[in-house]
Scaffold this active site. Sequence first.
Site, PDB file in Angstrom:
ATOM      1  N   PHE A   2     -42.167 -38.126  35.334  1.00  0.00           N
ATOM      2  CA  PHE A   2     -41.419 -38.440  34.116  1.00  0.00           C
ATOM      3  C   PHE A   2     -42.295 -38.513  32.869  1.00  0.00           C
ATOM      4  O   PHE A   2     -41.930 -39.141  31.891  1.00  0.00           O
ATOM      5  CB  PHE A   2     -40.615 -39.740  34.277  1.00  0.00           C
ATOM      6  CG  PHE A   2     -39.850 -39.815  35.562  1.00  0.00           C
ATOM      7  CD1 PHE A   2     -38.775 -38.970  35.783  1.00  0.00           C
ATOM      8  CD2 PHE A   2     -40.218 -40.691  36.555  1.00  0.00           C
ATOM      9  CE1 PHE A   2     -38.085 -39.018  36.977  1.00  0.00           C
ATOM     10  CE2 PHE A   2     -39.538 -40.744  37.750  1.00  0.00           C
ATOM     11  CZ  PHE A   2     -38.449 -39.905  37.970  1.00  0.00           C
ATOM     12  N   GLY A   4     -43.528 -35.618  31.341  1.00  0.00           N
ATOM     13  CA  GLY A   4     -43.372 -34.411  30.548  1.00  0.00           C
ATOM     14  C   GLY A   4     -44.326 -33.290  30.927  1.00  0.00           C
ATOM     15  O   GLY A   4     -44.548 -32.369  30.137  1.00  0.00           O
ATOM     16  N   THR A   6     -44.054 -30.839  33.242  1.00  0.00           N
ATOM     17  CA  THR A   6     -43.368 -29.550  33.337  1.00  0.00           C
ATOM     18  C   THR A   6     -42.844 -29.118  31.976  1.00  0.00           C
ATOM     19  O   THR A   6     -42.908 -27.938  31.627  1.00  0.00           O
ATOM     20  CB  THR A   6     -42.243 -29.619  34.380  1.00  0.00           C
ATOM     21  OG1 THR A   6     -42.825 -29.918  35.661  1.00  0.00           O
ATOM     22  CG2 THR A   6     -41.472 -28.311  34.462  1.00  0.00           C
ATOM     23  N   GLU A  73     -46.170 -27.965  39.613  1.00  0.00           N
ATOM     24  CA  GLU A  73     -46.232 -28.809  40.814  1.00  0.00           C
ATOM     25  C   GLU A  73     -47.433 -28.447  41.683  1.00  0.00           C
ATOM     26  O   GLU A  73     -47.340 -28.310  42.905  1.00  0.00           O
ATOM     27  CB  GLU A  73     -44.920 -28.707  41.608  1.00  0.00           C
ATOM     28  CG  GLU A  73     -43.695 -29.144  40.844  1.00  0.00           C
ATOM     29  CD  GLU A  73     -43.653 -30.644  40.499  1.00  0.00           C
ATOM     30  OE1 GLU A  73     -44.547 -31.408  40.936  1.00  0.00           O
ATOM     31  OE2 GLU A  73     -42.735 -31.039  39.770  1.00  0.00           O
ATOM     32  N   ALA A  74     -48.584 -28.330  41.048  1.00  0.00           N
ATOM     33  CA  ALA A  74     -49.806 -27.887  41.720  1.00  0.00           C
ATOM     34  C   ALA A  74     -50.210 -28.808  42.866  1.00  0.00           C
ATOM     35  O   ALA A  74     -50.865 -28.361  43.811  1.00  0.00           O
ATOM     36  CB  ALA A  74     -50.947 -27.772  40.713  1.00  0.00           C
ATOM     37  N   GLN A  75     -49.831 -30.074  42.805  1.00  0.00           N
ATOM     38  CA  GLN A  75     -50.214 -31.003  43.872  1.00  0.00           C
ATOM     39  C   GLN A  75     -49.629 -30.605  45.221  1.00  0.00           C
ATOM     40  O   GLN A  75     -50.139 -31.002  46.266  1.00  0.00           O
ATOM     41  CB  GLN A  75     -49.806 -32.445  43.519  1.00  0.00           C
ATOM     42  CG  GLN A  75     -48.321 -32.750  43.630  1.00  0.00           C
ATOM     43  CD  GLN A  75     -47.514 -32.371  42.393  1.00  0.00           C
ATOM     44  OE1 GLN A  75     -48.051 -31.823  41.446  1.00  0.00           O
ATOM     45  NE2 GLN A  75     -46.225 -32.674  42.414  1.00  0.00           N
ATOM     46  N   LEU A 151     -40.021 -35.353  48.102  1.00  0.00           N
ATOM     47  CA  LEU A 151     -39.418 -34.835  46.879  1.00  0.00           C
ATOM     48  C   LEU A 151     -38.316 -35.786  46.452  1.00  0.00           C
ATOM     49  O   LEU A 151     -37.456 -36.138  47.241  1.00  0.00           O
ATOM     50  CB  LEU A 151     -38.853 -33.432  47.097  1.00  0.00           C
ATOM     51  CG  LEU A 151     -39.873 -32.324  47.322  1.00  0.00           C
ATOM     52  CD1 LEU A 151     -39.164 -31.007  47.580  1.00  0.00           C
ATOM     53  CD2 LEU A 151     -40.817 -32.196  46.154  1.00  0.00           C
ATOM     54  N   GLY A 152     -38.372 -36.194  45.218  1.00  0.00           N
ATOM     55  CA  GLY A 152     -37.368 -37.118  44.726  1.00  0.00           C
ATOM     56  C   GLY A 152     -37.408 -37.214  43.222  1.00  0.00           C
ATOM     57  O   GLY A 152     -38.298 -36.680  42.565  1.00  0.00           O
ATOM     58  N   CYS A 164     -48.299 -53.190  36.530  1.00  0.00           N
ATOM     59  CA  CYS A 164     -47.008 -53.272  37.207  1.00  0.00           C
ATOM     60  C   CYS A 164     -47.028 -52.534  38.548  1.00  0.00           C
ATOM     61  O   CYS A 164     -46.382 -52.969  39.503  1.00  0.00           O
ATOM     62  CB  CYS A 164     -45.901 -52.731  36.305  1.00  0.00           C
ATOM     63  SG  CYS A 164     -45.614 -53.764  34.842  1.00  0.00           S
TER      64      CYS A 164
END
Length: 172
Positions: A2, A4, A6, A73-75, A151-152, A164
């Site tokens: 989340f 940014g 991509t 998504e290289a990981q 994946l989620g 946190c």
Amino acid sequence: MFSGKTEELIRRLKRAQIARLKVEIFKPKTDVRYDETNVVSHNQNMIPSIPVDHSSALLLMISGNVDVIGVDEAQFFDDELPNVCNILANRGIRVIVAGLDMDFKGKPFGPMPAIMAMAESVTKVYAVCVQCGSPALYSYRLVPDGARVLLGEKESYEPRCRACFNAGLLPS
């Protein structure tokens, strides 16, 4: 997640296309969250891509006159991706890679640390911690699953700052 990544990858690749550079984009075949072929951001911006099983496929699938290669998504790619990126860069191709540098446990993720070490330039983007509003560099997993790859989206992860993340606070 989340932050940014991509979105930034798509922005850079579209700018290259505006400059009339030949661009090819790849993503792991396993990432079908938004689309089977397109790279799609959380904001639903998209760009056509080629899904591949292994990083070595990039070397086989690029055309001879490509100027810029994008990898999302290289990981999720295998450990050969840094070598493949290096080969492409040595051919004079601009290689732009996006991916998570840490997994949900806060550990280095897949080939990303090696890619970052070899890169000429690294841009880290951060999400906002949903607990306190600080810059978030961790992906806190909300569901009880020990698998490294899950994946989620918002139902499975939330961005958190170091404090946190380490506190393990449940979402409010």
